[in-house]
Enzyme design. Sequence first.
Site, PDB file in Angstrom:
ATOM      1  N   LYS A  53      32.750 -28.600 -19.253  1.00  0.00           N
ATOM      2  CA  LYS A  53      32.720 -29.433 -18.040  1.00  0.00           C
ATOM      3  C   LYS A  53      34.054 -30.148 -17.854  1.00  0.00           C
ATOM      4  O   LYS A  53      34.593 -30.174 -16.747  1.00  0.00           O
ATOM      5  CB  LYS A  53      31.572 -30.451 -18.125  1.00  0.00           C
ATOM      6  CG  LYS A  53      30.222 -29.809 -17.868  1.00  0.00           C
ATOM      7  CD  LYS A  53      29.049 -30.709 -18.208  1.00  0.00           C
ATOM      8  CE  LYS A  53      27.742 -29.941 -18.049  1.00  0.00           C
ATOM      9  NZ  LYS A  53      26.557 -30.665 -18.525  1.00  0.00           N
ATOM     10  N   GLN A  97      25.399 -36.342 -21.088  1.00  0.00           N
ATOM     11  CA  GLN A  97      24.920 -35.040 -21.546  1.00  0.00           C
ATOM     12  C   GLN A  97      23.558 -35.195 -22.233  1.00  0.00           C
ATOM     13  O   GLN A  97      23.398 -35.995 -23.147  1.00  0.00           O
ATOM     14  CB  GLN A  97      25.954 -34.424 -22.515  1.00  0.00           C
ATOM     15  CG  GLN A  97      25.637 -33.025 -22.981  1.00  0.00           C
ATOM     16  CD  GLN A  97      25.608 -32.009 -21.840  1.00  0.00           C
ATOM     17  OE1 GLN A  97      26.491 -31.980 -20.993  1.00  0.00           O
ATOM     18  NE2 GLN A  97      24.578 -31.187 -21.802  1.00  0.00           N
ATOM     19  N   ASP A 120      24.425 -35.730 -11.630  1.00  0.00           N
ATOM     20  CA  ASP A 120      23.389 -34.789 -12.069  1.00  0.00           C
ATOM     21  C   ASP A 120      22.215 -34.769 -11.087  1.00  0.00           C
ATOM     22  O   ASP A 120      21.373 -33.880 -11.144  1.00  0.00           O
ATOM     23  CB  ASP A 120      22.862 -35.212 -13.456  1.00  0.00           C
ATOM     24  CG  ASP A 120      23.378 -34.303 -14.558  1.00  0.00           C
ATOM     25  OD1 ASP A 120      23.812 -33.176 -14.245  1.00  0.00           O
ATOM     26  OD2 ASP A 120      23.337 -34.716 -15.733  1.00  0.00           O
TER      27      ASP A 120
END
Length: 285
Positions: A53, A97, A120
């Site tokens: 990422k 994460q 997200d």
Amino acid sequence: MSTRIDGKVISSQVLEEVKKDAAEFYQQFGIKPGLAVVLVGEDPASQVYVRNKTARATESGLNSIEYRLPEDTSEQTLNLLIEKLNNAPDVHGILVQLPLPDHLDEEKLIAAIAPEKDVDGFHPVNVGALSLGKKSLVPCTPQGCMIMLEKTLGDLSGKHAVVVGRSNIVGKPMASLLLKANCTVTVIHSRTTNPKQLSQQADILVAAVGSPEMIGKDWVKPGCTVIDVGINVIEREGKRKLVGDVNYAEVEPLVNAITPVPGGVGPMTIACLMRNTLIAARQQH
Ligand code: NAD
């Protein structure tokens, strides 16, 4: 012959757009769109995801900041970091994460992220906005599936879409997005009594189960379009292999178009994270 929906090609188009928009953003505001990625603990898979990422963010002209915290980080320490990032004007997107170590409450943590920085799309405010059909930051994997579907089929209006799986990160937001695109939507899950009968009616079939090659030729209507979200590691002929939830060899000859695994939905997820960071940055300026 069916079309292979190539996630590598489509994701690189999305990333090119992001790169162009990020350069424009920099010209306009004198800062790069900023993405903070927070990793708690040493989970090897999470370390790989975070590395990918941040690499992709940098390549796309974003300012990527990585925070690596030890496994025993307390809730209070993590909350303080989130609060700092929520208030940082050069951070437009925050990604924690998952999964987190067991002693940390994921739901509480997601709710602590400022909704406008929740790239997200998991914050209850964004989840609610999506189910109301309003503008919001959308979870990256289902957003990636929508981009692939629209590139392949154009207008999705009136099509019967069947989603297999009802998780909060894939199945449910996928169903909401398809509904927003004017599809007729059926959701199949582990308690559905007649799954094959329902999926055989699909013009669009999205598989997000986590069960290797579960969806065979008896699940699909000839000519339908199949998006395989599943990522499963199996052993075959003594080798480790990555397969989806769809039995590709069996289903591919019957369908209009299908995503492969790997090289389908996977690359789209990261590309949509970068896209969300840019959307968040624009909304904040
Ligand atoms: P999950 O375990 O949270 O949810 C799975 C869903 O499948 C559940 O809602 C369950 O009801 C349903 N299900 C289970 N068995 C079933 C059955 N026999 N028939 C019908 N439905 C059944 O999983 P998830 O997080 O949604 O992920 C699904 C798959 O997608 C996994 O393989 C995961 O690795 C993959 N995934 C891929 C990406 C990507 O970027 N490509 C992103 C997220 C998840």
